[in-house]
Design an enzyme around this catalytic site. Structure first.
Site, PDB file in Angstrom:
ATOM      1  N   TYR A 182     -34.999 166.532 -23.762  1.00 23.11           N
ATOM      2  CA  TYR A 182     -34.522 166.275 -25.130  1.00 23.11           C
ATOM      3  C   TYR A 182     -35.341 167.072 -26.152  1.00 23.11           C
ATOM      4  O   TYR A 182     -34.785 167.698 -27.064  1.00 23.11           O
ATOM      5  CB  TYR A 182     -34.634 164.770 -25.382  1.00 23.11           C
ATOM      6  CG  TYR A 182     -34.088 164.267 -26.689  1.00 23.11           C
ATOM      7  CD1 TYR A 182     -32.713 164.141 -26.895  1.00 23.11           C
ATOM      8  CD2 TYR A 182     -34.941 163.868 -27.713  1.00 23.11           C
ATOM      9  CE1 TYR A 182     -32.219 163.641 -28.093  1.00 23.11           C
ATOM     10  CE2 TYR A 182     -34.456 163.357 -28.911  1.00 23.11           C
ATOM     11  CZ  TYR A 182     -33.081 163.251 -29.088  1.00 23.11           C
ATOM     12  OH  TYR A 182     -32.588 162.749 -30.273  1.00 23.11           O
TER      13      TYR A 182
ATOM     14  N   GLY B  13     -19.554 163.805 -32.331  1.00 22.95           N
ATOM     15  CA  GLY B  13     -20.201 162.506 -32.082  1.00 22.95           C
ATOM     16  C   GLY B  13     -20.085 161.559 -33.262  1.00 22.95           C
ATOM     17  O   GLY B  13     -21.042 160.889 -33.629  1.00 22.95           O
TER      18      GLY B  13
HETATM   19  P1  NAP Z   1     -25.483 157.598 -30.489  1.00 20.71           P
HETATM   20  O1  NAP Z   1     -25.294 156.364 -31.286  1.00 20.71           O
HETATM   21  O2  NAP Z   1     -25.978 157.490 -29.089  1.00 20.71           O
HETATM   22  O3  NAP Z   1     -24.094 158.405 -30.485  1.00 20.71           O
HETATM   23  C1  NAP Z   1     -23.999 159.593 -29.776  1.00 20.71           C
HETATM   24  C2  NAP Z   1     -22.710 160.277 -30.158  1.00 20.71           C
HETATM   25  O4  NAP Z   1     -22.640 161.506 -29.421  1.00 20.71           O
HETATM   26  C3  NAP Z   1     -21.486 159.464 -29.796  1.00 20.71           C
HETATM   27  O5  NAP Z   1     -20.552 159.593 -30.844  1.00 20.71           O
HETATM   28  C4  NAP Z   1     -20.953 160.151 -28.553  1.00 20.71           C
HETATM   29  O6  NAP Z   1     -19.532 160.124 -28.434  1.00 20.71           O
HETATM   30  C5  NAP Z   1     -21.376 161.571 -28.802  1.00 20.71           C
HETATM   31  N1  NAP Z   1     -21.453 162.371 -27.593  1.00 20.71           N
HETATM   32  C6  NAP Z   1     -22.175 162.151 -26.461  1.00 20.71           C
HETATM   33  N2  NAP Z   1     -21.938 163.124 -25.555  1.00 20.71           N
HETATM   34  C7  NAP Z   1     -21.051 163.960 -26.133  1.00 20.71           C
HETATM   35  C8  NAP Z   1     -20.417 165.142 -25.725  1.00 20.71           C
HETATM   36  N3  NAP Z   1     -20.611 165.695 -24.510  1.00 20.71           N
HETATM   37  N4  NAP Z   1     -19.555 165.752 -26.598  1.00 20.71           N
HETATM   38  C9  NAP Z   1     -19.340 165.246 -27.806  1.00 20.71           C
HETATM   39  N5  NAP Z   1     -19.886 164.110 -28.252  1.00 20.71           N
HETATM   40  C10 NAP Z   1     -20.739 163.491 -27.423  1.00 20.71           C
HETATM   41  O7  NAP Z   1     -26.423 158.635 -31.218  1.00 20.71           O
HETATM   42  P2  NAP Z   1     -27.196 158.569 -32.621  1.00 20.71           P
HETATM   43  O8  NAP Z   1     -28.408 157.743 -32.439  1.00 20.71           O
HETATM   44  O9  NAP Z   1     -26.243 158.276 -33.724  1.00 20.71           O
HETATM   45  O10 NAP Z   1     -27.722 160.078 -32.712  1.00 20.71           O
HETATM   46  C11 NAP Z   1     -26.927 161.102 -33.271  1.00 20.71           C
HETATM   47  C12 NAP Z   1     -27.707 162.399 -33.232  1.00 20.71           C
HETATM   48  O11 NAP Z   1     -28.961 162.224 -33.897  1.00 20.71           O
HETATM   49  C13 NAP Z   1     -28.049 162.872 -31.817  1.00 20.71           C
HETATM   50  O12 NAP Z   1     -27.991 164.272 -31.756  1.00 20.71           O
HETATM   51  C14 NAP Z   1     -29.472 162.397 -31.626  1.00 20.71           C
HETATM   52  O13 NAP Z   1     -30.160 163.180 -30.683  1.00 20.71           O
HETATM   53  C15 NAP Z   1     -30.015 162.568 -33.022  1.00 20.71           C
HETATM   54  N6  NAP Z   1     -31.192 161.732 -33.304  1.00 20.71           N
HETATM   55  C16 NAP Z   1     -31.088 160.372 -33.227  1.00 20.71           C
HETATM   56  C17 NAP Z   1     -32.211 159.607 -33.506  1.00 20.71           C
HETATM   57  C18 NAP Z   1     -32.186 158.117 -33.449  1.00 20.71           C
HETATM   58  O14 NAP Z   1     -33.246 157.506 -33.600  1.00 20.71           O
HETATM   59  N7  NAP Z   1     -31.051 157.483 -33.280  1.00 20.71           N
HETATM   60  C19 NAP Z   1     -33.412 160.232 -33.829  1.00 20.71           C
HETATM   61  C20 NAP Z   1     -33.475 161.604 -33.887  1.00 20.71           C
HETATM   62  C21 NAP Z   1     -32.336 162.349 -33.630  1.00 20.71           C
HETATM   63  P3  NAP Z   1     -18.722 158.982 -27.601  1.00 20.71           P
HETATM   64  O15 NAP Z   1     -19.154 157.667 -28.173  1.00 20.71           O
HETATM   65  O16 NAP Z   1     -17.302 159.270 -27.879  1.00 20.71           O
HETATM   66  O17 NAP Z   1     -19.092 159.148 -26.168  1.00 20.71           O
END
Ligand code: NAP
Length: 253
Positions: free
Chosen positions: A159, A16
């Site tokens: 989640y 990701g």
């Molecule tokens: P994001 O901007 O929504 O990006 C999600 C990433 O995951 C994208 O690169 C996407 O790839 C990839 N992805 C989705 N489905 C996938 C799959 N089946 N196989 C491989 N890659 C996949 O997310 P983010 O906010 O940066 O969050 C990153 C991580 O931190 C996640 O695990 C999230 O749960 C965790 N997190 C985020 C927050 C927050 O506030 N943002 C808080 C706590 C935890 P594509 O673009 O190529 O589809």
């Protein structure tokens, strides 16, 4: 690569990495000296941009298709990286999705998609990476959880369950692979400014900010700095740890 190869020169794979936290992690690991494979599921162009950011900073990087839900895709991605950048001994399981809904109305599909991606995905990549890490007598695995997995979040039963499951998975892996000098840790971000939080209603963001003791959302770079530390030589004696990066929201859970 030998046992004496500095941790910072080990090949890293970030799932990701097309945007948000994953992109920041890829850039931070590249800046630390790692060759970085930038995984993407659907957005090849964005992952290429991440790889370009790493190479612009002087690192080696390539974008690689990696759908963590599919063991076949995981295997193909690892084979690709092994043939280009070298065996993956630094693995960051960052790929994640949300499909929120109140429990009574949550569909099986919402449940399965979130569990399969956020928890099953980490299982697939760790299982594929472990033999090479054990052979190298070196490995760093960091799984990106969430504060929601540890204090719970209404509307996020799927989640929260997946993110809590990552802790159990990580601690089992930490114990199992410790004799081979492979560490496995969990980073649990609070609300971070990314596409994931941009998709939330404004009222949610305002309410969330009000609950964070530090009074603001975090940045992807603030999460990436902690991940990079856990992948470094300096974290050699840290395994099975849960490190919150949440502005104090969970107070260490
Ligand atoms: P994001 O901007 O929504 O990006 C999600 C990433 O995951 C994208 O690169 C996407 O790839 C990839 N992805 C989705 N489905 C996938 C799959 N089946 N196989 C491989 N890659 C996949 O997310 P983010 O906010 O940066 O969050 C990153 C991580 O931190 C996640 O695990 C999230 O749960 C965790 N997190 C985020 C927050 C927050 O506030 N943002 C808080 C706590 C935890 P594509 O673009 O190529 O589809």
């Amino acid at each position: 690569m030998t046992e004496s190869t500095p941790a910072t020169e080990r090949t890293a794979l970030v799932s990701g990495a097309s945007r948000g936290i994953g992109r920041a992690v890829a850039v931070a690991l590249g800046a630390a000296g790692h060759p970085v494979a930038c995984g993407y599921a659907s957005d090849a162009t964005a992952a290429e941009e991440t790889a370009a950011l790493v190479t612009a900073a002087g690192g080696a990087a390539r974008a690689v298709h990696l759908d963590v839900r599919s063991a076949e895709s995981v295997d193909a991605a690892f084979a690709d990286v092994e043939g280009s950048l070298g065996a993956v001994t630094v693995l960051v399981n960052n790929a994640g999705v949300t499909q929120d809904g109140l429990l009574a109305r949550m569909s099986d599909d919402q449940w399965d998609t979130v569990l399969d991606t956020n928890l099953g995905g980490a299982f697939h990549t760790i299982r594929r990476a472990a033999p090479k890490m054990m052979k190298a007598r070196f490995g760093r695995i960091v799984n990106i959880s969430s504060v929601s997995g540890h204090i719970g979040a209404p509307g996020q039963a799927n989640y929260s369950a997946a993110k809590a499951g990552l802790l159990g998975l990580s601690r089992a892996v930490a114990r199992e692979l410790a004799p081979r000098n492979v560490t496995c840790n969990v980073v649990a971000p609070g609300p971070i400014v990314t596409a994931m939080t941009d998709a939330m209603p404004d009222e949610w963001r305002a309410a969330m900010t009000g609950t964070v003791p530090l009074g603001r959302l975090g940045t992807p770079e603030e999460v990436a700095a902690v991940v990079a530390f856990l992948c470094s030589e300096g974290a050699a004696y840290v395994t099975g740890a849960l490190v919150p990066v949440d502005g104090g929201l969970g107070m260490g859970h």
